[in-house]
Design an enzyme around this catalytic site. Sequence first.
Site, PDB file in Angstrom:
ATOM      1  N   CYS A 114      30.546 -12.974 -13.702  1.00  0.00           N
ATOM      2  CA  CYS A 114      32.169 -12.193 -13.387  1.00  0.00           C
ATOM      3  C   CYS A 114      31.488 -10.788 -13.529  1.00  0.00           C
ATOM      4  O   CYS A 114      33.113 -10.748 -13.279  1.00  0.00           O
ATOM      5  CB  CYS A 114      32.778 -12.813 -14.855  1.00  0.00           C
ATOM      6  N   HIS A 247      39.787  -9.866 -13.880  1.00  0.00           N
ATOM      7  CA  HIS A 247      38.731 -11.433 -13.450  1.00  0.00           C
ATOM      8  C   HIS A 247      39.755 -11.776 -13.477  1.00  0.00           C
ATOM      9  O   HIS A 247      40.541 -12.235 -14.587  1.00  0.00           O
ATOM     10  CB  HIS A 247      37.500 -11.443 -14.614  1.00  0.00           C
ATOM     11  N   ASN A 277      38.077 -19.062 -10.311  1.00  0.00           N
ATOM     12  CA  ASN A 277      37.061 -18.412 -11.113  1.00  0.00           C
ATOM     13  C   ASN A 277      35.644 -17.781 -10.104  1.00  0.00           C
ATOM     14  O   ASN A 277      34.970 -18.799 -10.014  1.00  0.00           O
ATOM     15  CB  ASN A 277      36.840 -18.586 -12.508  1.00  0.00           C
TER      16      ASN A 277
END
Length: 320
Positions: A114, A247, A277
């Site tokens: 990520c 994020h 996500n």
Amino acid sequence: MKRRAIIAGTGAALPENCVSNDELARKVDTSDEWIVERTGIRFRHIAAPHETTATLAHDAAKQALETAGLDAGQIGLLIVATATPDNTFPATATKVQAMLGIDDCVAFDVAAVCSGFLYALSVADSMIRTGVADHALVIGAETFSRILDWEDRATCVLFGDGAGAVVLSAEENSARGILSSKLHADGRHYDLLYVDGGPSTTGTTGKVRMKGREVFRHAVTNLASVMHEALEGAGVEASEIDWVVPHQANIRILEATAKKLGLSADKLVITVDRHANTSAASVPLALDSAVRDGRITRGDLLVLEAMGGGFTWGASVVRY
């Protein structure tokens, strides 16, 4: 003269198939209420068989080039941040390079899950500053749906697929550009968020495994800390920030991090409700979304931040 990397253009690509929580609940033991309450996620895009990390990266890159007003042949550096490459090798970046019709440039992948886009952005910034390239494509692209365990109800509902890209261009003595980047990693926490496979260990791709509660606790602390660090490196105060582009993991993490920094939640760019996500793609997807809808305008002070498996985490301060 001081050479700096500015963001000249942004782009995004999402799979055609957009899946709501209710649709997901038809095959997973979950509900819209359960997912929204815990994560803020309402939709995610899931790649079809013909859509891969490389094809999504290519589409996002083309859009970013168009926005920047550049031809693909002007790109001297191409970095793809991904945890879900098309192949073990070659690098997905080289596939995207060929798809764009670029005969020769520096091209490689970055693997920091990520945080991958922040890592790639920092590497590209350093290479532009030192004259390796005048124009770079930095892409975050993922097909995380390929590595999800669809029987793990607590994890599989969190992720989606997509790609986001930025074109960085060298500019002399500019007030704009990447002002500061700070990166960290702590491999001691590997077992809190990882994939249980790989060529060297199991010979299989493996599936995502996560201990969500522990990840949440580390995320809020680490993200607030690295954002302070990046702001200090840029010589600016938190009060000067126009937008935080985080994020997109979980709405609770976003709000808790903003609170820890004393920032208003209305300064957050939030796309987790629409994209879920998307790992390395989430920051550039959110950035492109806010640029295209007019929230982010030239001269705005941005903080980009992310944390991912490893653990890895980082933040960049950018004058857009």
